[in-house]
Design an enzyme around this catalytic site. Structure first.
Site, PDB file in Angstrom:
ATOM      1  N   GLU A  50      -1.468  -0.708  -9.288  1.00 23.88           N
ATOM      2  CA  GLU A  50      -3.333  -0.390  -9.060  1.00 23.88           C
ATOM      3  C   GLU A  50      -3.359   0.974  -8.479  1.00 23.88           C
ATOM      4  O   GLU A  50      -2.601   1.868  -7.579  1.00 23.88           O
ATOM      5  CB  GLU A  50      -3.602  -1.257  -7.876  1.00 23.88           C
ATOM      6  CG  GLU A  50      -5.034  -1.659  -7.695  1.00 23.88           C
ATOM      7  CD  GLU A  50      -5.125  -2.821  -6.922  1.00 23.88           C
ATOM      8  OE1 GLU A  50      -6.566  -2.807  -6.086  1.00 23.88           O
ATOM      9  OE2 GLU A  50      -4.340  -3.485  -6.887  1.00 23.88           O
TER      10      GLU A  50
ATOM     11  N   ASP B 251      -0.706  -0.127  -4.755  1.00 21.07           N
ATOM     12  CA  ASP B 251      -1.799  -0.167  -4.436  1.00 21.07           C
ATOM     13  C   ASP B 251      -1.981   1.588  -3.858  1.00 21.07           C
ATOM     14  O   ASP B 251      -1.156   1.537  -3.542  1.00 21.07           O
ATOM     15  CB  ASP B 251      -2.693  -1.064  -3.776  1.00 21.07           C
ATOM     16  CG  ASP B 251      -4.119  -0.382  -4.024  1.00 21.07           C
ATOM     17  OD1 ASP B 251      -4.334   0.218  -4.332  1.00 21.07           O
ATOM     18  OD2 ASP B 251      -4.744  -0.930  -3.316  1.00 21.07           O
TER      19      ASP B 251
ATOM     20  N   LYS C 265     -13.232  -7.423  -7.844  1.00 29.47           N
ATOM     21  CA  LYS C 265     -13.933  -7.283  -6.343  1.00 29.47           C
ATOM     22  C   LYS C 265     -14.655  -7.459  -6.269  1.00 29.47           C
ATOM     23  O   LYS C 265     -16.394  -6.750  -6.686  1.00 29.47           O
ATOM     24  CB  LYS C 265     -12.912  -5.723  -6.632  1.00 29.47           C
ATOM     25  CG  LYS C 265     -13.820  -5.299  -4.397  1.00 29.47           C
ATOM     26  CD  LYS C 265     -13.191  -4.200  -4.317  1.00 29.47           C
ATOM     27  CE  LYS C 265     -11.360  -4.551  -3.879  1.00 29.47           C
ATOM     28  NZ  LYS C 265     -10.572  -3.450  -3.049  1.00 29.47           N
TER      29      LYS C 265
ATOM     30  N   ASP D 134      -9.351   0.019 -10.400  1.00 29.45           N
ATOM     31  CA  ASP D 134     -10.028  -0.749  -9.210  1.00 29.45           C
ATOM     32  C   ASP D 134     -10.868  -0.020  -9.497  1.00 29.45           C
ATOM     33  O   ASP D 134     -12.167  -0.611  -9.017  1.00 29.45           O
ATOM     34  CB  ASP D 134      -9.859  -1.128  -7.807  1.00 29.45           C
ATOM     35  CG  ASP D 134      -9.981  -1.930  -6.670  1.00 29.45           C
ATOM     36  OD1 ASP D 134     -10.956  -1.936  -7.090  1.00 29.45           O
ATOM     37  OD2 ASP D 134      -9.750  -2.294  -5.376  1.00 29.45           O
TER      38      ASP D 134
ATOM     39  N   LYS E 226       0.756  -1.035   0.326  1.00 26.65           N
ATOM     40  CA  LYS E 226      -0.172   0.075  -0.490  1.00 26.65           C
ATOM     41  C   LYS E 226       1.399   1.408  -0.141  1.00 26.65           C
ATOM     42  O   LYS E 226       1.748   1.356   0.974  1.00 26.65           O
ATOM     43  CB  LYS E 226      -0.720   0.445   1.243  1.00 26.65           C
ATOM     44  CG  LYS E 226      -1.774  -1.006   0.934  1.00 26.65           C
ATOM     45  CD  LYS E 226      -3.075  -0.955   0.451  1.00 26.65           C
ATOM     46  CE  LYS E 226      -4.384  -1.701  -0.153  1.00 26.65           C
ATOM     47  NZ  LYS E 226      -4.943  -1.830  -0.351  1.00 26.65           N
TER      48      LYS E 226
END
EC number: 5.1.1.-
Length: 404
Positions: free
Chosen positions: A239, A213, A288, A264, A185
């Site tokens: 991402e 991400d 997702k 996403d 992250k």
């Protein structure tokens, strides 16, 4: 794959939705978790999930919603009221098996607007209906769909830390548990510090698969700067670097980024993916379940990606075991064989399960083989864990009586 016996004649015709119940449960939090938008989980404080029970023909199916206000607009309270006051009444008496009609009904009751409306709330009901149908006919979801390409799904260990030293410690912990892939992250700090976090992961795991991400943290010029640095660290995907609705910016980034750009938050409805495909603005589509309103729409999104030549990766919302299982069935159906971000087990405990649950060993999750989701729910445990968030909220707003 084990079989579970044939369904009786007319079993699906008898499945009319009789009752929908919601339960807000508080689950133990193992580790803290932060993303660019804010805190997702705090160690020592309970993590709330909304569980949904749908009953039809005397059979119950269970689903899950994961409130994540730091990621999207749906809160625990809004999910409960959306289901109880809008979605559930709209499907009472309807055939539980007609998932296409249920999806259309949900879109009428809570309008899509620019994109899908209240997807996390809708997802909980959709998952519960899938579980119910699978249990009614005695087969797991893959058999129900006629689509099961994998028996195990590789998981990625999530790195969400504030110093390179903490990052290295987290990698060590994940590797000790058998994980060989890591999702980092970023967007939680300045760019140089973000890069330092990824460098720390690469140093601690020289041969591991790594993807990052940003959870919409950057603008185009910043994202390009980061992407060029990530390429030197052999990062496999970048991402959601930009805000979800920056379609032009994402197209520019995709044209110039040396690292594949994965979307996403931008892909809530299959039509969103269609837009990015037409504009040639996506390398990788993230599947997702909760983001896309459940399994029915997620299957449409995955099929579109597959038919359009867009690579699929998988992710979740720190789901407990019901959401975890739903995602595994979806990813298995489409043969997603790269490590996925289904991180619930890393951060919370699903203390409401009983009997069958998801098995994880050495960073591999076994796709459940039991009927429906393949996860058994201990309803007594659910009721013991449940809290009334709406009543508590109302009581908190009652002003104290003035002292006379």
């Amino acid at each position: 794959m084990p079989t579970h016996g044939p369904a009786r004649a007319g079993a699906l015709d008898d499945l009319l939705v009789e009752r929908v119940e919601t339960f807000v449960v508080e689950l133990p939090t193992i580790r803290s978790f932060e993303i660019a938008g804010g805190t997702v989980a705090t160690a020592g404080q309970p993590s709330r999930r909304v569980l949904v029970k749908v009953t039809a023909g005397g059979i119950a199916g269970w689903g899950e919603a994961t409130p994540t206000p730091s990621w999207t607009y749906e809160t625990t309270e809004s999910i409960v009221t959306t289901i109880d006051r809008y979605l559930a009444p709209a499907i009472l008496g309807a055939p539980a098996w007609n998932l296409d009609a249920v999806t259309a009904t949900f879109d009428r009751v809570i309008n899509r607007g620019f994109t899908i409306g209240a997807p996390i709330a809708k997802s909980a009901l959709d998952i519960a209906l899938h579980d119910l149908i699978g249990r009614a006919v005695g087969v797991p979801l893959g058999a129900l769909w006629g689509q099961r390409r994998a028996e195990r799904i590789p998981l990625g260990w999530i790195i969400s830390a504030k110093t390179p030293e903490a990052v290295a410690d987290s990698v060590t912990e994940g590797r000790a548990l058998g994980y060989t892939a890591f999702k980092v992250k970023i967007g939680l700090a300045e760019i140089e510090q973000d890069i330092a976090f990824v460098e720390a992961v690469r140093e601690a795991a020289p041969s591991a698969a790594i993807w990052v991400d940003a959870n919409q943290a950057y603008q185009v010029d910043q994202a390009l700067q980061v992407a060029r640095r990530l390429a030197d660290l052999d990062v496999t995907a970048f991402e959601q670097p930009l805000p979800a609705n920056q379609i032009t910016g994402l197209r520019r980034l995709r044209e110039h980024s040396p690292v594949p750009v994965a979307l996403d938050e931008s892909l809530r409805h299959p039509s969103d993916l269609a837009t990015f495909v037409r504009l040639d603005a996506v390398d990788v589509a993230i599947a997702k379940v909760q983001r896309s309103g459940g399994l029915a729409l997620s299957r449409r999104l995955c099929a579109l990606a597959e038919d359009s030549g867009v690579r699929l990766m998988g992710s979740g919302l720190t789901d407990s075991d019901l959401g975890f299982a739903a995602s595994l069935h979806l990813f298995s159906a489409f043969g997603i064989d790269t490590p996925v971000d289904l991180n619930g087990r890393q951060f919370i405990q699903s203390t409401y399960t009983g009997g069958r649950t998801v098995e994880v060993h050495n960073g591999l999750a076994a796709v459940p083989t039991g009927p429906g989701l393949g996860v058994d729910v201990d309803e007594a445990a659910v009721r013991a864990l449940a809290v009334d968030v709406l009543r508590a909220d109302a009581q908190a707003r009652i002003p104290a009586q003035s002292v006379r």
